[in-house]
Design an enzyme around this catalytic site. Structure first.
Site, PDB file in Angstrom:
ATOM      1  N   ARG A  56       0.840  -1.188   0.000  1.00 52.96           N
ATOM      2  CA  ARG A  56       0.000   0.000   0.000  1.00 52.96           C
ATOM      3  C   ARG A  56       0.885   1.252   0.000  1.00 52.96           C
ATOM      4  NH1 ARG A  56       1.758   1.650   4.039  1.00 52.96           N
ATOM      5  NH2 ARG A  56       0.635   3.581   3.728  1.00 52.96           N
ATOM      6  N   GLY A  57       0.214   2.430  -0.130  1.00 55.32           N
ATOM      7  CA  GLY A  57       0.963   3.678  -0.246  1.00 55.32           C
ATOM      8  C   GLY A  57       1.134   3.965  -1.726  1.00 55.32           C
ATOM      9  N   ALA A  58       0.932   5.239  -2.104  1.00 48.35           N
ATOM     10  CA  ALA A  58       0.847   5.568  -3.538  1.00 48.35           C
ATOM     11  C   ALA A  58       2.072   5.117  -4.356  1.00 48.35           C
ATOM     12  CB  ALA A  58       0.585   7.073  -3.692  1.00 48.35           C
ATOM     13  N   ARG A  99      -7.308  -0.142  -7.115  1.00 51.54           N
ATOM     14  CA  ARG A  99      -7.546   1.004  -6.225  1.00 51.54           C
ATOM     15  C   ARG A  99      -7.563   2.273  -7.090  1.00 51.54           C
ATOM     16  NH1 ARG A  99      -4.475   1.499  -0.655  1.00 51.54           N
ATOM     17  NH2 ARG A  99      -6.455   2.449  -0.038  1.00 51.54           N
ATOM     18  N   GLN A 207      -2.908   2.282   9.916  1.00 51.64           N
ATOM     19  CA  GLN A 207      -1.560   2.325   9.315  1.00 51.64           C
ATOM     20  C   GLN A 207      -0.578   3.123  10.172  1.00 51.64           C
ATOM     21  OE1 GLN A 207      -4.436   2.820   7.734  1.00 51.64           O
ATOM     22  NE2 GLN A 207      -4.349   2.346   5.560  1.00 51.64           N
ATOM     23  N   ASP A 248      -1.891  10.876  -2.181  1.00 62.13           N
ATOM     24  CA  ASP A 248      -2.249   9.842  -3.159  1.00 62.13           C
ATOM     25  C   ASP A 248      -2.453  10.435  -4.547  1.00 62.13           C
ATOM     26  OD1 ASP A 248      -3.062   8.575  -0.439  1.00 62.13           O
ATOM     27  OD2 ASP A 248      -2.785   6.980  -1.904  1.00 62.13           O
ATOM     28  N   ASN A 258      -5.432  12.459   0.249  1.00 64.02           N
ATOM     29  CA  ASN A 258      -4.570  11.626   1.105  1.00 64.02           C
ATOM     30  C   ASN A 258      -5.473  10.913   2.113  1.00 64.02           C
ATOM     31  OD1 ASN A 258      -1.894  10.706   1.920  1.00 64.02           O
ATOM     32  ND2 ASN A 258      -2.225  11.879   3.787  1.00 64.02           N
ATOM     33  N   LYS A 259      -4.887  10.091   2.932  1.00 60.06           N
ATOM     34  CA  LYS A 259      -5.636   9.261   3.889  1.00 60.06           C
ATOM     35  C   LYS A 259      -6.704  10.053   4.627  1.00 60.06           C
ATOM     36  CE  LYS A 259      -5.443   5.781   4.392  1.00 60.06           C
ATOM     37  NZ  LYS A 259      -6.440   4.914   3.678  1.00 60.06           N
TER      38      LYS A 259
END
Ligand code: MRU
Length: 351
Positions: A56-58, A99, A207, A248, A258-259
């Site tokens: 995960r993570g862009a 995603r 996370q 992201d 973003n998150k």
């Protein structure tokens, strides 16, 4: 290699690709209690690993998408070139649907797809396969340098005694290198600057608690975890000198996905006069999105809110709204820490 370089080299890695074209990920859903490296052998598995946030993570999902595409093509190398190119596009489109918000996934897959469609018709499928594999490796390698540069540029913002707050995980495990938001912390700490890191737990998938705390702790950074609801009080107490988070997708005008929780951090930061930074590579900037209104925000299933690690915490049939990301207005962002330097407002990335 000096001591601080050695520290930076030892930061954990999210993704591995070896010289036999085998692709492995660290399964991040198991952190911090288990460190399991899992080989990815087929496209459905890669899709699920991205969807389930095992990786995960862009930037990391861009790299995983590229390697995932490469390994998915191994079994097609005996096709003719035209059929192989069709398969490349089909597999890329499937992986891209795992995603929607992080632009790095489509950015990396588009790069590989374009190489395939533009590939000279007189060359072989094996040559195209090698070209795609080399490009995936190049995307990964270049991210290592990009993260390091983001770290160097952002470290100048961190002073001795500061309190630096972050959300989610934009660290090594979200990239191919030392991270984006955590990179300035790693570089500053390795230069001997002592500060306090605060990691917001990041409901619902934690996370911040599971991954950022694990990463920062391993590195030896003085880290304190907070519940998400504590951040504004922490700012009121004067303990936060700056906030730095990842991204992201950044629209051309600086609006940033973003998150989930990033927007409320930014609003509170404005109220308390705390500088609010986004750390991201240029590959996360999507000039085709004019503003945040053009960004698709992933909505995930309600079970992620109703259960924590299989434990039911709310009525099974309650309605739950679970967006994975939010979009922060550009007016709340003090600057973007990028590999090319710190970009200050007004933002217009296409210029
Ligand atoms: O849902 P996740 O864990 O993939 O969300 C990750 C984030 O929001 C990160 O901040 C972002 O991808 C940047 S990672 C360098």
């Amino acid at each position: 290699m000096n001591k601080s370089q050695k520290l930076l080299e030892e930061i954990p890695k999210a993704i591995y690709f070896d010289d036999k074209d085998r692709f492995f990920i660290l399964d991040q859903t198991k952190l911090p209690t288990q460190e399991i490296i899992e080989e990815q052998t087929n496209i459905e598995q890669v899709y699920d690993s991205i969807y389930q946030l095992k990786t995960r993570g862009a930037p990391a999902i861009g790299i995983a998408g590229a390697y995932g595409l490469v390994i998915s093509l191994k079994k097609y190398v005996d096709l003719d070139l035209e059929s192989f190119v069709k398969q490349v596009l089909k597999n890329a489109s499937y992986l891209n649907s795992s995603r929607p918000t992080a632009v790095n996934l489509s950015w990396a897959l588009d790069k590989l797809s374009k190489l395939a469609t533009d590939f000279p018709k007189d060359k072989s499928v094996k040559e195209l396969y090698s070209t795609l594999r080399d490009e995936a490796v190049a995307i990964h390698t270049s991210d290592i340098f990009t993260c390091r540069q983001i770290g160097i540029n952002g470290a100048n913002l961190i002073k001795e005694g500061d309190g630096v707050l972050t959300l989610c995980n934009a660290g090594a495990l979200a990239t191919g290198g030392i991270g984006t938001a955590l990179a300035p912390m790693y570089v500053a700490w390795s230069k001997g600057i002592r500060f306090k890191a605060y990691s917001s737990e990041t409901r619902p998938l934690l996370q911040g608690a599971r991954i950022t705390c694990w990463e920062l702790n391993k590195f030896g950074i003085d880290t304190t975890m907070i519940a998400d609801s504590v951040s504004s009080y922490l700012m009121k107490l004067g303990r936060v000198s700056m906030i730095v988070v990842g991204a992201d997708r950044v629209a051309n005008n600086g609006d940033t996905a973003n998150k989930i929780g990033t927007l409320s951090l930014a609003v509170n930061a404005k109220f308390y006069g705390v500088p609010f930074y986004i750390a991201c590579p240029y590959s996360t900037i999507d000039i085709k999105s004019k503003s945040g209104a053009d960004i698709v925000v992933e909505e995930r299933n309600s079970e992620e809110l109703i259960y924590i690690k299989g434990q039911q915490i709310a009525p099974k049939d309650i309605k739950a709204f679970n967006p994975a990301f939010d979009v922060t207005d550009n007016s709340l962002i003090s600057g973007f820490i990028t590999e090319k330097g710190i970009i200050r407002p007004p933002y217009n990335f296409s210029k």
